[in-house]
Structure formats: structure tokens, C-alpha cells
Design a protein around this motif. Structure first.
Motif, mmCIF file in Angstrom:
data_model
loop_
_atom_site.group_PDB
_atom_site.id
_atom_site.type_symbol
_atom_site.label_atom_id
_atom_site.label_comp_id
_atom_site.label_asym_id
_atom_site.label_seq_id
_atom_site.Cartn_x
_atom_site.Cartn_y
_atom_site.Cartn_z
ATOM 1 N N ASP A 1 21.783 0.667 -50.307
ATOM 2 C CA ASP A 1 21.470 1.219 -48.972
ATOM 3 C C ASP A 1 21.881 0.234 -47.879
ATOM 4 O OD1 ASP A 1 19.412 -0.026 -50.445
ATOM 5 O OD2 ASP A 1 17.900 0.511 -48.977
ATOM 6 N N ARG B 1 17.978 7.611 -59.142
ATOM 7 C CA ARG B 1 17.641 8.577 -58.075
ATOM 8 C C ARG B 1 17.019 7.863 -56.890
ATOM 9 N NH1 ARG B 1 14.934 13.684 -61.134
ATOM 10 N NH2 ARG B 1 14.597 14.467 -59.048
ATOM 11 N N GLU B 2 16.193 6.864 -57.200
ATOM 12 C CA GLU B 2 15.534 6.117 -56.131
ATOM 13 C C GLU B 2 16.580 5.370 -55.288
ATOM 14 O OE1 GLU B 2 12.512 6.375 -55.058
ATOM 15 O OE2 GLU B 2 13.139 4.951 -53.506
ATOM 16 N N ARG C 1 18.173 7.880 -53.095
ATOM 17 C CA ARG C 1 17.269 8.323 -52.024
ATOM 18 C C ARG C 1 17.282 7.327 -50.863
ATOM 19 N NH1 ARG C 1 13.719 11.052 -55.444
ATOM 20 N NH2 ARG C 1 12.902 9.088 -56.226
ATOM 21 N N VAL D 1 20.492 7.767 -48.902
ATOM 22 C CA VAL D 1 20.461 8.989 -48.088
ATOM 23 C C VAL D 1 19.588 8.764 -46.852
ATOM 24 C CG1 VAL D 1 19.644 11.396 -48.065
ATOM 25 C CG2 VAL D 1 20.935 10.524 -50.036
ATOM 26 N N SER D 2 18.459 8.119 -47.058
ATOM 27 C CA SER D 2 17.548 7.923 -45.944
ATOM 28 C C SER D 2 18.127 6.945 -44.896
ATOM 29 C CB SER D 2 16.211 7.445 -46.524
ATOM 30 O OG SER D 2 15.498 6.725 -45.587
#
Ligand SMILES: Cc1cc2nc3c(=O)[nH]c(=O)nc-3n(C[C@H](O)[C@H](O)[C@H](O)COP(=O)(O)OP(=O)(O)OC[C@H]3O[C@@H](n4cnc5c(N)ncnc54)[C@H](O)[C@@H]3O)c2cc1C
Length: 491
Positions: free
Chosen positions: A90, A116-117, A120, A123-124
Motif C-alpha cells: 500500500d 486479501r488483507e 484491501r 484499495v483503501s
């Protein structure tokens, strides 16, 4: 001018790659591979009764490095390129997206909770920066959108799942390689192209290649496609797969495609297309069917991780069994000592030790071996099966979350299709290594022991030990448990 990032995950390939195809529609494309420090060194297992373990060992670290180098060469040849950066995906992707003014990030959507985490978080963070993110499902034979009953509707038993996808789903055609737009102006970026650290840089001891191994696994799409070509077409081994697949020695008893499938150097749909073509051009038989059957086991385990999330990896498993009294090597000194001996391949049970030593020396173990060493740890020693699975995660060149933890949980009696059962290791050894060739291959100290004793050296008296050149307790350990007694609980 649309600029896209392609976040490369376990999909290091140009063929059949929906994330790359979508990203390549932009006018500028920047492929990025992120080395996530949370995948290296000692990390917590997570959940209840967590423990620390080293997540990535030298074999997979080397395979990943080769994989990324091969991908970079392929992208360079197409006028594109590949950036490698270290950090949390991220953070890295947000920084790069800002630097090249990206409009979108395309990435492989993966089913297991940790992956998946990570997605996520991407994406956030990118959503906050108003960068579009799109996940693409590319790791399984059957696309998640083609499952007849969706993920939550999948049965927890393999056979109904297999029948439902065989009868009511289809396998999509592999996508062709897209033509690639040029990268954005990289002069704006610091840090050069970057490289994946070597195992030594990661603090991992780099083992010498042991030529007793089944295959010198080399990472990358090129080597993966070569292996498929050799196994299916050049050596014509697919014809006999169902008969040979329980073998233990040599390259060709099974496909050995697992490391490339796990890293996404090979798409399972591409493998299926070859199988279809082979059936049309050479032979369609129970062997050609069986390879696809096994790829559906792989799908099943992947979809199960998505369905059950953390519970799939929990000690009680999806069956939520609380009746098993697992020994914890973290708190119980006997269990710790037994676990250490199991990891070194010094249990005194030759078939277990030979398989674990193969794993330690090469990063690979046959399916037959995996079932037996897992059953020995989980059922005969009753040591917390997650410890064994975590050790496999570290050691295996083909580690895959669903296939690894799912098969361990199955063997340990807490997972999919589990029965209250165990593998009779000596019986298995006699069936699959009748004359002891495999055991002697990995345990040279048993070189002189004849087939009658090689799987049960403890049956030799002292005279026989002297005659066959092995003294138990000196050259090779006494067995650490009474196997027959350990099976009583299951009988
Ligand atoms: C305790 C245990 C742990 C395992 N851990 C892993 C793992 O981390 N990664 C992994 O890829 N496989 C794992 N397996 C499954 C299996 O042992 C390997 O996929 C297989 O041995 C790889 O060799 P191959 O490619 O020659 O297989 P082949 O027999 O040629 O099979 C073809 C492909 O089908 C898939 N496949 C075959 N058997 C299984 C299975 N039982 N479950 C799921 N997929 C399967 C694999 O992708 C494999 O490459 C594990 C099995 C056990 C019992």
C-alpha cells in the motif's frame, strides 16, 4: 493520457493474465513487483495460540528472485520494464502512483486472508488518493465468477465441488499476451529499477543444489513453460500420470508444475489447454483426466480459503474440533524436542526422515511423502499441526496457502474431507518404496540395510546391525515413538 500500474503478485507471467491485459489498455504502463518485508524473517502465525516462524526459506526466496528476473527480461523485450521496490504494497504503490500520476492500479485478486488483507490496504490507500484499483481473478482453473454456487455455496467436501464444476462450470480460454504500452518517464523516480534481494541479503543460508533432488527448479515463466513442454510433449509422461503419480524418485513420476503454478509463472488454464490439445492429438485417458482432477483439488483448496478465512488456518480447523489435545512445542519440552527432530529428519522412522531430508536439501517433497510426514507429526506425535504446516511454508519451493494448510488440516483431521484417520507410515513405505531405494537415496547410513529391515531398522538385532553396517542410536536414531501404539487412538 491514461497511466496504469500493474502490481505483480503471484502472477509473474505474460500469458493468460487478465490483470496485465487490463493494465495494458492504458497508454502508459508501469509493472511493479513489491518485496513485502512481512513475508521474510520471523513473523507471528496469527490468531489464537500464535507462535513465531520464519515465513520464507532460501529455496523459495531464490525461486522468486529468478521468477522476477525472468519477468523483467520478458517485459524489457517488449519495450516495457519492471520496477522492484521493498515495503508494504500500500505504501509503495501509493508513492509510485503519485510519482507517475497514475490513474489505475491493476492487480491479481488472491483468495487467502493475508493476501486479501494486503489488497484491501492497497484499495483503501489508493482510493483515498483517487486512484482506481481493479482486482483480477487469475490464479485458479475455474474463474470465481463461474462457480455454479458462488464461494459461499461451495461444499466443504471435494467430490460435490468437483462434480459441480465439471458439470456446471467451464474453464475459460487462456488470454493471449497483450502488446504493451511504454512505461511512463522513469526519470521522475528515485531508486533505479530495483532488484529482489538475494537469499543471502535476506539472511537466509543458500544451500548448494543437491543433485539427488527430483528437479533443479528454476523460477520464471520461461522455465515453467519449458517444464510443461518437456513433461507433456517431449517426454510424453502425461500418458502414464495416473500410474506414476505416487512415485518418489526422479523428475517424471508427476508433473512437478507446482512451484510455477504457485508463483503464477504458469496459468492452470494454459496447462488445461495443453492437456486438451494432448487429448486431441495423442491420447485421452484416465491420466489426462487425472491431471485436471488434481488441478481441481488445487482450486478447491483455494476457494476454501476464501470461504472460511482465518478458520481454515486455525488449529481447530473448519471442523472446529476442540477434542484433540495438541502438544505445543512452545510450552512442552518433549514436544519441542520431538518437533526439532522431525524438522531435522532424525525421528528414527526412515520413511519420515528420508522425506524430510529431501525437503531440507531441495525444497521439494512428493505428495506421498507430504501425507506421511504430516500424518506422523499430527497423528502419531499429536503435535500442533500448524507447526508442521508453518515449517512447510518456510521450506517448500511450491508453497501455496490453500494447498499447504488445506492438506495439512485434512491430514490432521480438522479440515476438508477429514476422517479420523492416519497414515500407517511403515505400510505406506512398503507399498510405495518396496525395496527401500528411496529411503537409501536420502539416508546413506542405511545403505547396507536389506529391504526386509530398511523401513523398520529397529527390528534388527545387534548382530544384524553389525552385519548391515548401522548401529541404532549411533549411526541412525532409535525410533522416537512406538508407531503401533500411536495408531491405537484411531482404531
Ligand atoms: C501436507 C501437504 C502439504 C502440501 N503443500 C502444498 C503446497 O504448499 N503447495 C502445493 O502446490 N501443493 C501442496 N500439496 C499438494 C501436493 O503434494 C503437491 O501439489 C504436489 O506434490 C506437487 O507436485 P506436482 O506438481 O508434481 O504434482 P502433480 O501430481 O503433477 O499434480 C499437478 C498439480 O495439481 C495440484 N495438486 C496436486 N495434488 C494436490 C493436492 N493434494 N492439493 C492441492 N493441489 C494439488 C498441484 O498444483 C500440482 O502441481 C501438499 C500436500 C500435502 C499432503
Amino acid at each position: 493520457m491514461e497511466t496504469a500500474l500493474w502490481w505483480v503478485r503471484n502472477d509473474a507471467r505474460l500469458h493468460d493474465n487478465a490483470a496485465l491485459v487490463a493494465a495494458a489498455e492504458a497508454e502508459e504502463l508501469l509493472p511493479v513487483y513489491v518485496v513485502d518485508p512481512r513475508q521474510y524473517g520471523e513473523q507471528p502465525y496469527g490468531g489464537r495460540d500464535s507462535f513465531d516462524f520464519e515465513k520464507t526459506g532460501a529455496y523459495r526466496a531464490r525461486f522468486q528472485r529468478e521468477t522476477v528476473a525472468d519477468l523483467r527480461a520478458a517485459l524489457d523485450a517488449e519495450g516495457s520494464g519492471l520496477l522492484v521496490r521493498e515495503g508494504r504494497p500500500d505504501d509503495v504503490l501509493a508513492e509510485l502512483a503519485a510519482a507517475v500520476d497514475a490513474d489505475a492500479v491493476h492487480y491479481q485478486a488472491l483468495p487467502a486472508p493475508e493476501e486479501r488483507e494486503a489488497a484491501r490496504a492497497v484499495v483503501s490507500t489508493l482510493g483515498d488518493a483517487e486512484v482506481r484499483t481493479e482486482g483480477h481473478w487469475t490464479s485458479t482453473l475455474h474463474h470465481v465468477a463461474d462457480l455454479p454456487d458462488g464461494i459461499q455455496g461451495i461444499d466443504d467436501t471435494f467430490t460435490p465441488f468437483r462434480q459441480s464444476v465439471e458439470n456446471d462450470s467451464r474453464v475459460r480460454e487462456p488470454l493471449p499476451e497483450p502488446s504493451l504500452p511504454p512505461p511512463p518517464d522513469l526519470a521522475r523516480l528515485d531508486g533505479g529499477r530495483g532488484a529482489v534481494p538475494t537469499p543471502e541479503e535476506l539472511g537466509l543460508e543458500q544451500p548448494e543444489y543437491d543433485d539427488r533432488g527430483v528437479l533443479a527448479f528454476e523460477g520464471g515463466e520461461t522455465a515453467g513453460l519449458d517444464r510443461l513442454e518437456a513433461y507433456v510433449w517431449e517426454d510424453d509422461d502425461l500418458r502414464e500420470y495416473k500410474r506414476t503419480r505416487n512415485g518418489l524418485l526422479g523428475a517424471d513420476y508427476s508433473s512437478k508444475l507446482s512451484p510455477w503454478l504457485a508463483a503464477g509463472c504458469l496459468s492452470p488454464r494454459y496447462v488445461k489447454r495443453d492437456v486438451d490439445r494432448y487429448e486431441a492429438e495423442r491420447v485421452a485417458n484416465d491420466s489426462t483426466y487425472w491431471l485436471l482432477f488434481e488441478l481441481r483439488w488445487r482450486d478447491f483448496m483455494a476457494f476454501q480459503t476464501a470461504k472460511h478465512g482465518g478458520q481454515f488456518f486455525a488449529r481447530d480447523g473448519i471442523r472446529q474440533r476442540e477434542d484433540i489435545d495438541w502438544a505445543d512445542p512452545g510450552t512442552d519440552p518433549t514436544a519441542r524436542e520431538q518437533f526439532e527432530r522431525w524438522k531435522r529428519g532424525e525421528t528414527g522412522i526412515p520413511f519420515v526422515d528420508a522425506n524430510v531430508r529431501e525437503l531440507n536439501q531441495t525444497g521439494f517433497m512428493s505428495n506421498r511423502g507430504r501425507q506421511n510426514v504430516a500424518s506422523f507429526l499430527a497423528n502419531s506425535l499429536r503435535i500442533d499441526w500448524r507447526r508442521g504446516a508453518a515449517y512447510f511454508e518456510r521450506q517448500l519451493v511450491d508453497y501455496d496457502p490453500g494447498s499447504n494448510y488445506g492438506n495439512w488440516a485434512y491430514v490432521a483431521g480438522v479440515g476438508n474431507d477429514s476422517r479420523n484417520s492416519y497414515f500407517d507410515v511403515v505400510k505406506q513405505a512398503r507399498n510405495y518404496d518396496e525395496d527401500g531405494e528411496y529411503v537409501r537415496h536420502w539416508l546413506p547410513e542405511l545403505r547396507g540395510v536389506p529391504p526386509a529391515y530398511v523401513h523398520e531398522p529397529w527390528e534388527m538385532d545387534q548382530k544384524e546391525q553389525a552385519a548391515y553396517g548401522v548401529v541404532l542410536g549411533e549411526d541412525y536414531p532409535e525410533p522416537m515413538v512406538d508407531l503401533e501404539a500411536s495408531y491405537e487412538e484411531f482404531r
